[in-house]
Design an enzyme around this catalytic site. Structure first.
Site, short mmCIF file in Angstrom:
data_model
loop_
_atom_site.label_atom_id
_atom_site.label_comp_id
_atom_site.label_asym_id
_atom_site.label_seq_id
_atom_site.Cartn_x
_atom_site.Cartn_y
_atom_site.Cartn_z
CG ASP A 16 -7.59 3.89 2.52
OD1 ASP A 16 -8.57 3.57 1.80
OD2 ASP A 16 -7.39 5.04 2.92
CE LYS A 45 -2.26 1.68 3.52
NZ LYS A 45 -3.11 1.77 4.70
#
Ligand code: SF4
Length: 243
Positions: A171, A153
């Site tokens: 997220d 991420k």
């Protein structure tokens, strides 16, 4: 509106059984999948409303962006910004961060969760950048993921925000919003990332993750989505949307 069609090799997650998104009632299921035209219309509207979306983590260069994203795990952007303003004034390069030292980095970020481990990682990644990358933040995923504290991420955010790559950092907001709207039935960040990369029209590849994060943060909130003022409420497939 884009005429781009869905790729044929859609991910397994998008063909799988319906799953309940966070916040969704479990008694009702989705009626259908979004069509490519509906997906294009969603992003056309996001683009019309906010043509140049920005992330909310303050930074001055790729290095400070990288540090800010590493610090943002399990913390709010506002909390990270509060801590990094003073830190980045003293240290906006790997060399300056290393010279500042772990103890002082820890002092600057002690208001953020997991600050001890994060301070250690900031020093270790600064050392590695100097030693292995000529003090520059690398632009490719494999190299970024060799840095301490950097996962998929974080790499996606840095590649997108610092270098303009069409990556999709998933997220909690992106996962929830994608499930609710009907962009993905994936239940893991990786499955949702694959769906979004396959379905979102190419011309929106760079800003798309900002739009989804901002939409989740300010409109399609976890507990109380503000459907009546949502600009895509007529397209959204969330069975419990409020109209
Ligand atoms: S209509 Fe409601 S559930 Fe659907 S995207 Fe908008 S805020 Fe979220």
């Amino acid at each position: 509106m884009s005429k781009r069609t869905l790729p044929e090799n859609r991910s397994a997650s998008s063909r799988g059984p319906a799953t309940s998104p966070p916040g969704a009632a479990k008694s009702r299921t989705r009626r259908k999948d979004l069509s490519p035209a509906e997906i294009a219309e969603i992003f056309r509207r996001f683009a019309a409303e906010n043509p140049e979306p920005k992330g909310e983590l303050e930074h001055t260069n790729p290095f400070t962006l990288l540090v800010a994203v590493v610090l943002s795990a399990q913390a709010t952007d506002a909390g990270v910004n509060k801590a990094t303003r003073a830190l980045f004034q003293k240290a906006d390069t790997p060399e300056k961060m290393l010279a500042l030292g772990e103890e002082q980095v820890r002092d600057h970020i002690k208001s953020i969760g997991l600050f001890r481990a994060k301070a250690k990682n900031v020093i270790l990644l600064s050392e590695k950048l100097i030693r292995d990358f000529g003090s520059a933040v690398p632009q490719d995923r494999d190299a970024l993921e060799t840095l301490p504290g950097v996962g998929r991420k974080t790499a996606n955010v840095v590649m997108n925000v610092a270098f303009g790559a069409p990556t999709m950092a998933v997220d909690t907001h992106v996962l929830r919003v994608s499930n609710r709207i009907g962009l993905s039935r994936g239940t893991t960040p990786l499955a949702v990332e694959a769906d979004l990369l396959a379905k979102i029209p190419r011309q929106y590849g760079v800003p798309a993750h900002h739009w989804l994060i901002l939409h989740g943060r300010y409109v399609c909130k976890a507990r109380k989505p503000e459907c009546p003022r949502c600009l895509i409420r007529d397209i959204c497939l969330f069975p419990d949307k409020l109209l």
